[in-house]
Design a protein around this motif. Structure first.
Motif, PDB file in Angstrom:
ATOM      1  N   MET A   1       6.311  67.347  33.523  1.00 24.10           N
ATOM      2  CA  MET A   1       6.569  66.830  32.190  1.00 24.10           C
ATOM      3  C   MET A   1       8.067  66.857  31.928  1.00 24.10           C
ATOM      4  O   MET A   1       8.758  67.788  32.316  1.00 24.10           O
ATOM      5  N   SER A   2       8.480  65.893  31.231  1.00 24.96           N
ATOM      6  CA  SER A   2       9.897  65.866  30.908  1.00 24.96           C
ATOM      7  C   SER A   2      10.149  66.670  29.636  1.00 24.96           C
ATOM      8  O   SER A   2       9.235  67.029  28.893  1.00 24.96           O
ATOM      9  N   SER A   3      11.397  66.922  29.373  1.00 22.66           N
ATOM     10  CA  SER A   3      11.754  67.808  28.264  1.00 22.66           C
ATOM     11  C   SER A   3      11.446  67.190  26.905  1.00 22.66           C
ATOM     12  O   SER A   3      11.136  67.900  25.955  1.00 22.66           O
ATOM     13  N   TRP A   4      11.481  65.842  26.787  1.00 20.99           N
ATOM     14  CA  TRP A   4      11.215  65.244  25.486  1.00 20.99           C
ATOM     15  C   TRP A   4       9.742  65.396  25.108  1.00 20.99           C
ATOM     16  O   TRP A   4       9.412  65.510  23.927  1.00 20.99           O
ATOM     17  N   VAL A   6       7.846  68.000  25.933  1.00 19.71           N
ATOM     18  CA  VAL A   6       7.717  69.397  25.500  1.00 19.71           C
ATOM     19  C   VAL A   6       8.258  69.558  24.082  1.00 19.71           C
ATOM     20  O   VAL A   6       7.640  70.223  23.242  1.00 19.71           O
ATOM     21  N   MET A   7       9.387  68.952  23.809  1.00 21.98           N
ATOM     22  CA  MET A   7       9.963  69.061  22.461  1.00 21.98           C
ATOM     23  C   MET A   7       9.065  68.378  21.421  1.00 21.98           C
ATOM     24  O   MET A   7       8.905  68.874  20.311  1.00 21.98           O
TER      25      MET A   7
END
Length: 68
Positions: A1-4, A6-7
Motif C-alpha cells: 500500500m502506498s502512503s496516501w 494509509v493516510m
C-alpha cells in the motif's frame, strides 16, 4: 500500500471515531442513558428475566394509558 492510502484510512477512521464520540456525548447530555427506575427495580427481583418481564409489563401499561 502506498502512503496516501494509509493516510486516507487514518483520516477516515479518526473522523468516524470523532463522530461517534460526539454522538455519545450528545446522548449523555440529553439523558438517553438515564433509567433510574430500572436500577431501583433491580433490587426487588432475583433474576434478569423477572426484571425484563416487569419492564415489558410497564411499557405495555404505559402505552395503554397513552391511548386513553
Amino acid at each position: 500500500m502506498s502512503s496516501w492510502v494509509v493516510m486516507l484510512m487514518l483520516g477516515v477512521s479518526i473522523a468516524i471515531g470523532f463522530i461517534g464520540l460526539i454522538a455519545f456525548l450528545w446522548g449523555l447530555k440529553n439523558g438517553q442513558f438515564d433509567d433510574k427506575e430500572k436500577m431501583m427495580r433491580g433490587v426487588l427481583f432475583d433474576s434478569i428475566d423477572d426484571l425484563n418481564s416487569m419492564s415489558l409489563q410497564k411499557c405495555k401499561k404505559d402505552k395503554k394509558d397513552e391511548k386513553l
